[in-house]
Enzyme design. Structure first.
Site, short mmCIF file in Angstrom:
data_model
loop_
_atom_site.label_atom_id
_atom_site.label_comp_id
_atom_site.label_asym_id
_atom_site.label_seq_id
_atom_site.Cartn_x
_atom_site.Cartn_y
_atom_site.Cartn_z
N ASP A 1 7.56 -0.50 -12.49
CA ASP A 1 7.04 0.51 -11.49
C ASP A 1 5.97 1.45 -12.41
OD1 ASP A 1 6.77 2.81 -9.99
OD2 ASP A 1 8.83 3.16 -9.72
N SER B 1 -9.95 1.44 -0.11
CA SER B 1 -9.42 1.08 1.22
C SER B 1 -10.69 1.32 2.14
CB SER B 1 -8.15 1.51 1.89
OG SER B 1 -8.21 1.25 3.15
N TYR C 1 -2.56 8.33 2.85
CA TYR C 1 -2.84 7.03 2.49
C TYR C 1 -4.47 7.14 2.26
CZ TYR C 1 -4.21 2.00 2.24
OH TYR C 1 -4.36 0.86 1.98
N LYS D 1 -6.79 7.07 -1.14
CA LYS D 1 -7.75 5.78 -1.40
C LYS D 1 -9.27 6.67 -1.42
CE LYS D 1 -5.18 2.25 -1.44
NZ LYS D 1 -4.75 1.50 -2.45
P1 NDP Z 1 1.57 -5.49 -0.05
O1 NDP Z 1 2.24 -4.51 0.64
O2 NDP Z 1 1.65 -6.95 0.73
O3 NDP Z 1 1.71 -5.67 -1.72
C1 NDP Z 1 1.64 -4.30 -2.38
C2 NDP Z 1 2.14 -4.86 -3.80
O4 NDP Z 1 2.37 -3.57 -4.49
C3 NDP Z 1 3.67 -5.30 -3.68
O5 NDP Z 1 3.78 -6.34 -4.45
C4 NDP Z 1 4.46 -4.18 -4.13
O6 NDP Z 1 5.66 -4.29 -4.50
C5 NDP Z 1 3.65 -3.52 -5.25
N1 NDP Z 1 4.08 -2.11 -5.59
C6 NDP Z 1 4.35 -1.11 -4.75
N2 NDP Z 1 4.64 -0.07 -5.35
C7 NDP Z 1 4.54 -0.50 -6.80
C8 NDP Z 1 4.87 0.32 -7.92
N3 NDP Z 1 5.09 1.58 -7.81
N4 NDP Z 1 4.71 -0.50 -8.99
C9 NDP Z 1 4.51 -1.73 -9.13
N5 NDP Z 1 4.03 -2.32 -8.01
C10 NDP Z 1 4.25 -1.78 -6.74
O7 NDP Z 1 -0.07 -4.91 0.20
P2 NDP Z 1 -1.37 -5.56 0.21
O8 NDP Z 1 -1.40 -6.72 -0.68
O9 NDP Z 1 -1.87 -5.35 1.61
O10 NDP Z 1 -2.13 -4.44 -0.56
C11 NDP Z 1 -2.76 -4.60 -1.83
C12 NDP Z 1 -3.85 -3.36 -2.00
O11 NDP Z 1 -4.87 -3.26 -1.07
C13 NDP Z 1 -2.85 -1.97 -1.78
O12 NDP Z 1 -3.49 -1.04 -2.68
C14 NDP Z 1 -3.47 -1.69 -0.36
O13 NDP Z 1 -3.45 -0.15 -0.21
C15 NDP Z 1 -4.93 -2.30 -0.46
N6 NDP Z 1 -5.44 -2.33 0.66
C16 NDP Z 1 -4.73 -3.18 1.69
C17 NDP Z 1 -5.29 -3.46 3.03
C18 NDP Z 1 -4.64 -4.40 3.89
O14 NDP Z 1 -4.88 -4.37 5.12
N7 NDP Z 1 -3.71 -5.42 3.63
C19 NDP Z 1 -6.32 -2.73 3.54
C20 NDP Z 1 -6.69 -2.07 2.41
C21 NDP Z 1 -6.51 -1.56 1.24
P3 NDP Z 1 7.08 -4.55 -3.47
O15 NDP Z 1 6.99 -5.89 -2.92
O16 NDP Z 1 8.21 -4.40 -4.48
O17 NDP Z 1 7.22 -3.49 -2.63
#
Ligand code: NDP
Length: 245
Positions: free
Chosen positions: A61, A140, A153, A157
């Protein structure tokens, strides 16, 4: 490529979504992939990726500093260096400004912003000692242009984009480049509980489709490559044209 000469990429939140696609791309390019994520055990795809590339998966985490310090020390002890750090982990809560709770505020700022500090600080120290490094922070589109009911959020960002500029200015003299990526609507689980339809985003996207994680992964790889060696402090849109500034 011999194992000793392999470069290492460390990706937070790389167990799924955009982070997993970034890991796959770097893996295809010969990198050793190290993933930090929340689940005790990686999913099948992340497990295969880290094993096949000679990397590792850590349950971590990123908001827990003591655990992060322990994990990064192990990563540096095991692999020597982190060549590319991708601060990708992020959380999104759909709440309006007036309804946001303190808990929702803290969670999003802790993961999206504070986690970048915790993970980056020990890695940057080793990059400075080595005289080179590359960091990509996940911003983002919402960090540039606010979006209703993404109040915390978007603020978090915006902080990531600004932090990236500061890091670029402080770390440039150490030959460390730092850029942020600003994706638009990318099809991952993060949008599952969105209160609006995908069509409402589609009509605002000039390229006529929503993004795939691989669309972001390709730009992440470019930013880490020498083709981008004169780029630092930038916030790069990957939005299909939805965001043009
Ligand atoms: P997902 O929710 O699919 O993946 C996010 C990942 O981050 C998950 O594996 C999650 O774990 C992990 N995570 C969350 N909290 C923690 C923590 N405290 N410590 C370690 N890992 C953590 O999101 P996306 O792949 O879509 O997003 C990836 C990044 O891109 C993010 O920063 C998001 O804000 C950014 N983004 C995404 C967009 C989109 O449209 N998809 C648009 C703009 C930005 P778990 O599976 O256990 O929850």
């Amino acid at each position: 490529m011999s194992n000793e000469k392999k470069q290492t990429v460390l990706i937070t939140g790389g167990n799924r979504g955009i982070g997993l696609a970034i890991g796959r791309r770097f893996g295809q390019e010969g990198y050793r992939v190290v993933i930090l994520d929340l689940p005790a055990e990686p999913g099948a795809a992340a497990a295969a990726l880290t094993t096949d590339t000679g990397g590792a998966y850590y349950c971590c985490d990123i908001t827990r500093k003591a655990r992060v310090d322990e994990v990064i020390a192990d990563v540096l002890g095991t692999f020597g260096f982190v060549d590319v750090l991708v601060n990708n982990a992020g959380v999104l809560k759909w709440t309006s400004f007036i309804d946001t709770t303190e808990e929702e505020f803290d969670l999003q700022f802790n993961v999206n912003v504070k986690g970048i500090y915790f993970v980056s600080q020990p890695i940057v120290r080793s990059m400075i000692a080595r005289g080179r490094g590359n960091i990509i922070n996940m911003g983002s589109m919402g960090g540039k242009d606010g979006a209703a009911i993404q109040t915390v959020y978007c603020a978090s960002k915006a902080a990531v984009i600004q932090l990236t500029k500061v890091m670029a200015k402080e770390l440039g003299p150490h030959n460390i480049r730092v850029n942020s990526l600003c994706p638009g609507i990318i099809q991952t689980d993060i949008g599952n509980d969105a209160p609006m339809s995908a069509d409402s985003w589609l009509v605002k996207t000039p390229l006529g489709r929503l993004g795939d994680p691989e669309d972001v992964a390709g730009v992440a790889y470019f930013l880490a490559s020498d083709d981008a060696k004169y780029m630092t402090g930038q916030a790069i849109n990957v939005t299909g044209g939805m965001m043009t500034f």
